[in-house]
Design an enzyme around this catalytic site. Structure first.
Site, PDB file in Angstrom:
ATOM      1  CG  ASP A 123      -0.644  -0.987   4.436  1.00  0.00           C
ATOM      2  OD1 ASP A 123       0.073  -0.118   3.897  1.00  0.00           O
ATOM      3  OD2 ASP A 123      -0.251  -1.732   5.349  1.00  0.00           O
TER       4      ASP A 123
ATOM      5  CG  HIS B 214       2.344   2.260   0.975  1.00  0.00           C
ATOM      6  ND1 HIS B 214       3.057   3.173   1.731  1.00  0.00           N
ATOM      7  CD2 HIS B 214       1.593   1.555   1.853  1.00  0.00           C
ATOM      8  CE1 HIS B 214       2.753   3.009   3.007  1.00  0.00           C
ATOM      9  NE2 HIS B 214       1.862   2.034   3.117  1.00  0.00           N
ATOM     10  CG  LEU B 215      -0.366   5.646  -5.298  1.00  0.00           C
ATOM     11  CD1 LEU B 215      -0.978   7.013  -5.615  1.00  0.00           C
ATOM     12  CD2 LEU B 215      -0.768   4.627  -6.368  1.00  0.00           C
ATOM     13  NE  ARG B 216       6.290   1.137  -2.060  1.00  0.00           N
ATOM     14  CZ  ARG B 216       6.102   0.933  -0.773  1.00  0.00           C
ATOM     15  NH1 ARG B 216       5.973   1.948   0.059  1.00  0.00           N
ATOM     16  NH2 ARG B 216       6.030  -0.283  -0.284  1.00  0.00           N
TER      17      ARG B 216
ATOM     18  CG  LEU C 206       5.887  -4.673   9.623  1.00  0.00           C
ATOM     19  CD1 LEU C 206       7.137  -3.819   9.623  1.00  0.00           C
ATOM     20  CD2 LEU C 206       5.765  -5.471  10.922  1.00  0.00           C
TER      21      LEU C 206
ATOM     22  CG  ASN D  26       5.957   4.899   3.340  1.00  0.00           C
ATOM     23  OD1 ASN D  26       5.130   5.166   2.470  1.00  0.00           O
ATOM     24  ND2 ASN D  26       6.188   3.655   3.724  1.00  0.00           N
TER      25      ASN D  26
ATOM     26  CG  HIS E  12      -1.869  -0.451   8.818  1.00  0.00           C
ATOM     27  ND1 HIS E  12      -1.501  -0.242  10.123  1.00  0.00           N
ATOM     28  CD2 HIS E  12      -0.834   0.007   8.062  1.00  0.00           C
ATOM     29  CE1 HIS E  12      -0.303   0.306  10.153  1.00  0.00           C
ATOM     30  NE2 HIS E  12       0.117   0.482   8.909  1.00  0.00           N
TER      31      HIS E  12
ATOM     32  CB  ALA F 240       7.067  -5.169   6.099  1.00  0.00           C
TER      33      ALA F 240
ATOM     34  CE  LYS G 219       0.827   6.149   8.833  1.00  0.00           C
ATOM     35  NZ  LYS G 219       0.741   5.273   7.665  1.00  0.00           N
TER      36      LYS G 219
HETATM   37  N1  LIG Z   1       2.395  -2.177   5.549  1.00  0.00           N
HETATM   38  C1  LIG Z   1       3.606  -2.570   5.213  1.00  0.00           C
HETATM   39  O1  LIG Z   1       3.978  -3.705   5.521  1.00  0.00           O
HETATM   40  N2  LIG Z   1       4.465  -1.777   4.520  1.00  0.00           N
HETATM   41  C2  LIG Z   1       4.259  -0.398   4.157  1.00  0.00           C
HETATM   42  C3  LIG Z   1       4.452   0.562   5.298  1.00  0.00           C
HETATM   43  C4  LIG Z   1       3.313   0.598   6.292  1.00  0.00           C
HETATM   44  O2  LIG Z   1       2.172   0.863   5.926  1.00  0.00           O
HETATM   45  O3  LIG Z   1       3.546   0.379   7.490  1.00  0.00           O
HETATM   46  C5  LIG Z   1       5.248  -0.051   3.027  1.00  0.00           C
HETATM   47  O4  LIG Z   1       5.434   1.126   2.754  1.00  0.00           O
HETATM   48  O5  LIG Z   1       5.788  -0.971   2.403  1.00  0.00           O
HETATM   49 ZN   LIG Z   2       0.875   1.493   4.742  1.00  0.00          ZN
HETATM   50 ZN   LIG Z   3       1.985   1.370   8.480  1.00  0.00          ZN
END
Ligand SMILES: NC(=O)N[C@@H](CC(=O)O)C(=O)O
Ligand SMILES: [Zn+2]
Ligand SMILES: [Zn+2]
Length: 342
Positions: free
Chosen positions: A246, A14-16, A218, A40, A173, A262, A98
C-alpha cells in the site's frame, strides 16, 4: 548476514500516473517482479480500454532492463456492467476488481455508495473468476474511525462471502485482529494483504512529540494488540496472508497541510521493512512464503524464478526524495533501516 529470497511481488501498490509514476516506479521495480497497480487514478480505471492505457503507460515508464510487470485492476463503480467484467477478463491484463466504498479513502468518490446495486457485476466476477479486492471500511460517520474495519466485516463482508460462494476476495491492508481472525476463519478463497507499516507501527506513532502526518494512512494505524495480531498472521505461515505494501505517494506539501492526505510511502525500502518486521518476530524463515509464494498462488499466477538478496547492514533513509517536481517524505526519513537491498 545475507538473506536471498525468490523475487517478491507487491499485491497492493499505488503507482499513480504521469510524472509521479515515473518518479516512484523504479523503487518498486528494483525489488518486485510484479505489482497490483491500484486503479484510484483521476479519472479512475473503470474499463478494459482504460486498463490497457494504464498498462501501456506503466510499461513505458519502466526502465529498460527492469524485470517488472504491472497487474492492472478495474475500479468498481455503480455503472460497471457484467460486459465490462467480461472485457476486462478477456484483456488478459486485468487481474482483479477493486471495491472502494465511496468516500472511504483517497480518490474513492467515484466508488460504490450501495453495494447491493453491484450484485450482477459480482456474479459476473464470480463467473469469470476475477477476484474482488476490498478497501474494508464503512463510511458511516457515526462509526468511530478505529472501528470502521470491524463494522465493514459485520455489515458487508460476511454477507458478500456467503452470497457469492465462488468469488475470490482479498481484504486489502488489514489493520485489526478482527480482520485477521475473519480471514483465518473464512474459506480458502478469501485472502488478505498486510502492509509493512501496519506490522511495524501502532497508533502511538501518529502522535510522537506532536502530530505526525507521514504516519497517517487509511485504514489508520491501530492499537498494539492489533499490530501484534497482524504480525502473528503474517508470520504464522497461513497461505491466506500475503505482501501488499500500500505504498501511497503524496507530495510533501499535500501531507504537511491543514487537511493532509492519507498514505505512507514505503516503496523505497519495502522488502527491507518487511524483513525488519519478520526478524523482530523471529520469523525471517517465513518471509519468503509471505512475500513471494502466497500471493501468486492466490492469484493463480506462476511464482517468480529469479531472486533478490538482502544484507543486514543499517542505512539512513534520506530526509526526502524528488518526485514529480515536488518531494516525497519516505517512511523512516532521516532514520535507519536494518536491512539493505544488495
Ligand atoms: N492507504 C492510503 O492511505 N491511501 C491510498 C488509498 C488506499 O489504499 O486506501 C492512496 O491512494 O493514497
Ligand atoms: Zn492502497
Ligand atoms: Zn485502501
Amino acid at each position: 548476514m545475507r538473506l536471498t529470497l525468490t523475487r517478491p511481488d507487491d499485491w497492493h501498490l499505488h503507482l499513480r500516473d504521469g510524472e509521479m509514476l515515473k518518479s516512484v516506479l523504479p523503487d518498486t521495480a528494483r525489488r518486485f517482479a510484479r505489482a497490483i497497480a491500484m486503479p484510484n487514478l483521476v479519472p479512475p480505471v473503470v474499463n478494459a480500454a482504460q486498463a490497457r492505457g494504464y498498462y501501456e503507460r506503466i510499461r513505458a515508464a519502466t526502465l529498460a532492463g527492469a524485470d517488472f510487470e504491472p497487474l492492472i485492476v478495474l475500479y468498481l463503480t455503480e455503472g460497471t456492467t457484467p460486459d465490462d467484467i467480461a472485457e476486462a477478463k478477456a484483456s488478459g491484463i486485468v487481474h482483479a476488481v477493486k471495491w472502494y466504498p465511496a468516500g472511504a479513502t483517497t480518490n474513492s468518490h467515484a466508488g460504490v455508495q450501495d453495494i447491493a446495486r453491484c450484485d450482477a457485476v459480482l456474479a459476473a466476477m464470480e463467473r469469470h473468476d476475477l477476484p474482488l479486492l476490498v478497501h474494508g471500511e464503512v463510511t458511516d460517520p457515526s462509526v468511530d474511525i478505529f472501528d470502521r474495519e470491524k463494522a465493514f466485516i459485520d455489515r458487508f463482508l460476511i454477507g458478500i462471502v456467503e452470497r457469492f460462494p465462488g468469488l475470490r476476495v482479498v481484504f486489502e491492508h488489514i489493520t485489526t485482529r478482527d480482520a485477521a481472525q475473519f480471514v483465518e476463519a473464512a474459506p480458502a478463497r478469501v485472502g488478505a494483504t498486510i502492509t509493512a507499516h501496519h506490522l511495524l507501527l501502532n497508533r502511538n506513532a501518529l502522535f510522537v512529540g506532536g502530530v505526525r502526518p507521514h504516519h497517517y494512512c487509511l485504514p489508520v494505524l491501530k492499537r498494539e494488540v492489533h499490530r501484534q495480531a497482524l504480525v502473528a498472521a503474517a508470520t504464522g505461515g497461513s497461505t491466506k496472508f500475503f505482501l501488499g505494501t500500500d505504498s501511497a505517494p503524496h507530495a510533501r506539501h499535500t501531507k504537511e497541510a491543514a487537511c493532509g492526505c492519507a498514505g505512507i510511502y514505503t516503496a523505497h525500502a519495502a522488502i527491507e521493512l518487511y524483513a525488519e518486521a519478520f526478524e523482530q518476530a523471529g520469523a525471517l524463515d517465513r518471509l519468503e512464503a509471505f512475500a513471494s509464494f502466497h500471493g501468486p498462488d492466490f492469484y493463480r499466477l506462476p511464482r517468480n524464478t529469479s531472486t533478490i538478496t538482502l544484507e543486514k547492514q543499517p542505512w539512513t533513509v534520506p530526509a526526502s526524495q524528488p518526485a514529480a517536481g515536488h518531494e516525497l517524505v519516505p517512511f523512516r526519513a532521516g532514520e535507519t533501516i536494518a536491512w539493505r537491498l544488495v
